[in-house]
Scaffold this active site. Structure first.
Site, PDB file in Angstrom:
ATOM      1  N   ARG A 107       8.166  15.941  -2.904  1.00 43.43           N
ATOM      2  CA  ARG A 107       6.968  15.997  -2.049  1.00 43.43           C
ATOM      3  C   ARG A 107       6.499  14.588  -1.701  1.00 43.43           C
ATOM      4  O   ARG A 107       6.122  14.315  -0.553  1.00 43.43           O
ATOM      5  CB  ARG A 107       5.862  16.799  -2.744  1.00 43.43           C
TER       6      ARG A 107
ATOM      7  N   GLY B  39       3.337  -0.092   2.311  1.00 43.78           N
ATOM      8  CA  GLY B  39       2.969  -1.151   1.391  1.00 43.78           C
ATOM      9  C   GLY B  39       1.504  -1.519   1.493  1.00 43.78           C
ATOM     10  O   GLY B  39       1.100  -2.289   2.376  1.00 43.78           O
ATOM     11  N   LEU B  40       0.708  -0.952   0.607  1.00 49.43           N
ATOM     12  CA  LEU B  40      -0.715  -1.297   0.562  1.00 49.43           C
ATOM     13  C   LEU B  40      -1.056  -1.869  -0.814  1.00 49.43           C
ATOM     14  O   LEU B  40      -1.559  -2.991  -0.933  1.00 49.43           O
ATOM     15  CB  LEU B  40      -1.573  -0.057   0.853  1.00 49.43           C
TER      16      LEU B  40
ATOM     17  N   LEU C 122      -4.343   7.100   3.773  1.00 45.14           N
ATOM     18  CA  LEU C 122      -4.427   7.691   2.444  1.00 45.14           C
ATOM     19  C   LEU C 122      -5.119   9.048   2.489  1.00 45.14           C
ATOM     20  O   LEU C 122      -4.742   9.966   1.766  1.00 45.14           O
ATOM     21  CB  LEU C 122      -5.163   6.749   1.482  1.00 45.14           C
TER      22      LEU C 122
ATOM     23  N   GLU D 224      -2.907   7.412  -5.006  1.00 46.69           N
ATOM     24  CA  GLU D 224      -3.673   7.880  -3.827  1.00 46.69           C
ATOM     25  C   GLU D 224      -5.138   8.070  -4.159  1.00 46.69           C
ATOM     26  O   GLU D 224      -5.760   9.080  -3.815  1.00 46.69           O
ATOM     27  CB  GLU D 224      -3.101   9.199  -3.314  1.00 46.69           C
TER      28      GLU D 224
ATOM     29  N   THR E  37      -7.321   7.167  -7.741  1.00 46.47           N
ATOM     30  CA  THR E  37      -7.262   7.800  -9.068  1.00 46.47           C
ATOM     31  C   THR E  37      -8.321   8.891  -9.149  1.00 46.47           C
ATOM     32  O   THR E  37      -9.276   8.936  -8.347  1.00 46.47           O
ATOM     33  CB  THR E  37      -7.542   6.779 -10.183  1.00 46.47           C
TER      34      THR E  37
END
Lengths: 250, 395, 326
Positions: free
Chosen positions: B96, B136-137, B250, B374, B376
């Site tokens: 997923r 890439g964050l 996000l 994504e 916490t």
């Protein structure tokens, strides 16, 4: 190449069978219905033949209740061009009645090939395909697991006890499909979206009375509780004794 | 081994779905049963992502399935998209995650912030799986506080030069292209964050897999290092503007995670029920014991609530009325719920529950990552706390 | 007086075993109506074993011969059977639900315009009406139907009607019949034989089936050896999982989407017992299960179970069975 595929909406093979209050049919509450798995082979084969030919049309025909539209759309999602529902309240137990309705629909369709699953996993009738062929006067090979077509003739292989029959036949013909013929595709998500825009013709259908009357549907007799004879190789002598003396099968 | 998953649907949530939504779900369900479940245990133990599944997923149309058809996508609504995520995670969070990254974190920002040229160039390639992307964050020192990032992009005559490091990047080492977020002005200005489409074969770009993971083992997680990576002007996502842009990505991914978590919980519950009926202890199935029944009841109750939560969230998203805070609530609740369900299922399975042959422990270990990534669990608590009180607990 | 026609099967000029079952089923129906059984077998010439059918209760045996009828030909066989039925007033026509019978019976039914009760496991006459019971939903339920038309067509599931000796003096005759050249449009070009003497799982009196517990395809050798130890009476079957994995041919699959079998003895080795597998073999007379997991669902239907490592148990069992047959 113009191909018709006869399909059926059936209870999923994982269904736990509960018998309806009238004692004559499946209690459909909570039952998941799917496209008959043997019909999936037929749909897949039709699509491949059309793709190979580069042109043509694949039409599915189902006899069933209004809910069978969903089954037809499952086939449309796989890539079938259009569907026809011969709408009835319930599917009769008599396969000949079903075959007569399908044959009437298919008669003037000009199909090169008519495909059916070899049987439906609900009623195990094993008969509608060859009956349709007889009613239409077409040659028919049943339970095929391999097919080659060349021009107006075909060669199909069907499993018989202890061997494979290799059958030659001319087109147009009726073929019923067995497992092993192909690996049906999953309907791609785009196909599912496209399916709702494809033509689906609903034809209310009156059926002949038929000659099979359902008296009762009953659960199979319970097997008596089994027993564990023992563990490992040490249990083999006792197993053999029981098979010989108690079950009397050796 | 079960042949076909029969679903968990105590409240007839199926009845709230359209025929297409169900058809989409059933297709992905069958695909997962046939192709993911039989191989995922081995891949997990071996620590390998099942790469061979990518072309199949693309063929089905699973990547960016809620983006428009004109870009080679399936054009599904968000409920159908959520159901895809549910079924994929029923297989494994790693599978997923792959789809989430490709769709919500790579295709979505290109669709949302990209130029027409970028969309036409990249979206069909990514939808078809011919190209794999990563996002890439997060940086080694900036996870929950992405606005503090220290990766920078400097404008030159020819384009941009990027310098920095990213961490915990799903698909990082296998990606053909990375969406890299970097500051384009002063380091104390999160408003200067912009997104860049960076080919991973660019000079100065390096990706290295992170080793020793005890979670998400069937998924590649990497570190990215960007050292004087030069990209042309057209690499910039022109409509990206400030920290808000990656946060929108996000939110999109998190929406899928809220659904995905339900999938892993359904898998664990289903396994627990089957085991409870079959496993005999003290001469009767353990499902007949009150303690195990209580476990199963808790699981089913929580799964049912989470399903309805997701469904309404999806309907709100389709109506354009979904808020990021609502997504926070669903992600926070569902992932925590799924972790609990996986743990209880593992315990119900007794010793068998620690084996890779069963699913519970794999899901449990995976969900510990999902609990953390994504946003916490704790960060979502604070987001919701702020939403309720109007008072921020961050600063 | 119930007149029953039993349509039999031959291969290579010899009557197939299933024919005795069909005569036995037909006899049972005829007895319920104090009637007679006529047997019809089609062939290229005389069929060996046809003269023995009186033993199982046939009153009259006709061998219909034509050069084109040596092998099954759908249209030729259909024509001969239909003509025979039209010429006499039968109350019932009974076929085997074999590969051939499943092809032939529906064609005859469609030609005559009468229903067919397929895969019948029990039959009889009540209040003058012929009834039949047939498994549906892969044996998860039984459907009892009344056949309202005459003749009533039934096909009998193999291995269910155990041949019973009911000796009577059967009148035997051979009749030349007329069929189109080559038998019709569909021509059986050849029959590719499976390995010599290999039995079909649907017809074998003993079936030894394997599942995922065998671990890899090569290990099916253990089951083939066990089957051989039964002296040519056993076939090797497989679960859907291993067929789907490509370990075994589709023809060997036992279960709802494979074959439904009713052997005298079914030995399930390394098969956990998914519902759809159980559906395919639960009508076996005796079931033996060998599995390392004592909680496997297969043990719920198995008459006798052994818990343990199949890789130790099966070779030893093979040895013991061999001794019994030596």
């Amino acid at each position: 190449m113009k191909i018709a595929v006869c399909i059926k909406r059936v209870a999923d093979s994982e269904t736990r069978v509960k018998i309806a209050a009238d004692g004559k049919a499946l209690d459909e509450a909570g039952v998941k219905f799917v496209l008959n798995p043997y019909d999936e082979f037929a749909v897949e084969e039709a699509l491949r033949r059309k793709e190979q030919a580069g042109s043509g049309e694949v039409v599915v025909v189902a006899l069933g209740p209004a809910a069978a539209q969903e089954t037809i759309r499952a086939a449309l999602a796989m890539g079938v061009d259009r569907g026809v529902l011969l709408q009835v309240d319930r599917i009769p137990a008599d396969g000949l009645v079903v075959a007569q309705a399908l044959a009437a629909e298919l008669k003037d369709g000009g199909y090169d090939l008519i495909l059916c699953g070899k049987m439906a996993i609900d009623d195990y009738n094993h008969q509608v395909g060859p009956m349709v062929a007889e009613l239409l006067g077409l040659p028919c090979v049943t339970s095929i697991a391999h097919l080659e077509l060349q021009g107006n003739t075909g060669v199909a292989e069907r499993e018989v006890e202890g061997g494979i029959e290799v059958c030659e036949f001319p087109l147009p013909a009726v073929l019923t499909t067995d497992k092993g013929l192909n690996e049906p595709r999953y309907p791609a998500l785009k196909g599912i979206m496209a399916a709702k825009k494809k033509p689906l013709d609903i034809k209310p259908t009156a059926l002949a009375v038929g000659g099979l009357e359902v008296l009762a549907m009953t659960p199979p007799p319970d097997r008596k509780d089994g027993r564990i004879v023992g563990e490992g190789v040490a249990a083999i002598p006792e197993l053999l004794r029981l098979l010989r003396e108690e079950a009397k099968v050796l | 081994m079960a042949l076909r998953f029969q679903g968990v649907d105590f409240y007839d949530a199926d009845g709230l779905l359209t025929e297409e939504e169900r058809a989409v779900r059933d297709t992905v369900r069958a695909w997962v049963d046939d192709n993911v479940i039989p191989v995922i245990g081995e891949h997990y133990v071996a620590g390998k992502f099942p790469t061979h599944l990518v072309p199949q997923m693309a063929e089905l149309g699973l990547f960016g399935a809620n983006l428009p058809e004109e870009f080679g996508c399936a054009g599904l609504n968000n409920v159908a998209y959520g159901l895809i995520m549910q079924e994929l995670e029923r297989g494994d969070s790693g599978v997923r995650s792959f789809a989430s990254v490709q769709g919500a974190l790579v295709m979505y920002p290109i669709y949302e912030f990209g130029s027409d040229e970028q969309k036409r160039r990249w979206l069909p390639e990514l939808a078809s799986g011919r190209r794999i992307g990563c996002f890439g964050l997060t940086e080694p020192d900036y996870g929950s506080n992405p606005g503090g990032m220290i990766t920078v992009a400097k404008e030159t005559k020819e384009g941009w030069v990027l310098n920095g490091a990213k961490m915990w990047i799903t698909n990082g080492s296998t990606a053909d292209v990375a969406i890299v977020w970097a500051k384009t002005a002063r380091l104390d200005d999160p408003g200067s964050i912009r997104g860049f489409i960076v080919p991973t074969d660019a000079k100065g770009f390096a990706a290295k897999d992170q080793q020793g993971k005890l979670s998400l083992r069937a998924s590649d997680t990497s570190e990215l290092v960007l050292q004087d990576v030069c990209v042309p002007k057209e690499a910039l996502l022109p409509k990206s503007a400030g920290l808000k842009s990656p946060l929108m990505c996000l939110t999109a991914a998190r929406y899928g995670i809220a659904w995905g978590a339900v999938g892993s919980a359904m898998a664990c519950y289903d396994e627990a029920v089957r085991y409870a009926k079959a496993r005999v202890v003290f001469d009767r199935p353990i499902g007949g014991f009150q303690l195990q029944q209580a476990r199963l009841v808790e699981m089913l109750t929580e799964i049912t609530k989470a399903q309805l939560l997701c469904l309404q969230l999806g309907r709100l998203k389709d109506q354009g009325k979904m808020s990021p805070q609502q997504v926070s609530l669903a992600k926070r609740n569902n992932v925590s719920m799924a972790t609990d369900v996986a743990r209880e299922s593992r315990r119900l399975l007794g010793a068998s529950g620690i084996l890779a042959e069963y699913q519970a422990m794999r899901h449990l270990a995976n969900l510990e990552s999902v609990y953390t990534y994504e946003g916490t669990h704790d960060i979502h608590t604070l987001i919701l706390g702020q939403e309720i009180t109007g008072l921020s607990a961050f600063n | 007086m119930t007149a029953v026609l039993a349509v039999l099967e031959q291969r290579d000029g010899a009557l197939r075993k299933v024919s005795h079952e069909v005569v036995t089923g037909a006899r049972r129906l005829a007895d319920a109506g104090s009637g007679t059984v006529e047997a019809l077998v089609l062939g290229g010439g005389t069929v060996s074993g046809a003269d023995q059918l009186g033993r199982f209760g046939a009153d009259r045996v006709t061998t219909a011969t034509h050069a084109a009828l040596g092998r099954y030909t759908p249209e030729g066989y259909t024509r001969v059977v239909v003509e025979r039925v039209r010429a006499r007033q039968y109350d019932a026509v009974v076929f085997p639900a074999s590969a051939t019978g499943r092809d032939l019976a529906p064609r005859v039914a469609a030609r005559l315009g009468v229903p067919l009760a397929a895969d019948v496991t029990d039959l009889g006459i009540e209040g003058g009406a012929i009834w039949a019971t047939r498994p549906v939903y892969a044996g998860k339920a039984l459907l009892k139907v009344k056949l309202l038309a005459r003749p009533a067509l039934l096909s009998l599931r193999p291995n269910v009607f155990t041949p019973v000796e009911r000796p009577r003096a059967a009148a035997a005759e051979t009749a030349k019949v007329d069929v189109p050249e080559r038998g019709g449009r569909v021509v059986v070009r050849e029959i590719k034989a499976a390995a010599a003497g290999a039995l079909d799982v649907a017809e074998a009196p003993i079936v030894v089936s394997g599942g995922r517990g065998l671990k890899e395809p090569a290990n099916f050798r253990l089951l083939e050896e066990l089957a051989r130890a039964f002296g040519g009476k056993a076939a090797v079957g497989a679960s859907r999982a291993v067929v789907d994995a490509g370990w075994r041919p589709h023809a060997d699959q036992v279960g709802q989407t494979g074959k439904t079998v009713s052997p005298t003895l079914y030995v399930a080795v390394g098969i956990s017992g998914a519902i759809q597998h159980l559906a395919g073999m639960r009508t076996s007379k005796v079931i033996v299960a060998i599995n390392r997991d004592k909680d496997a669902p297969i043990f719920k239907v198995a008459d006798y179970g052994i818990v343990g490592d199949l890789f130790e148990i099966v070779p030893r069992l093979t040895e013991e069975i061999r001794k019994l047959h030596a």
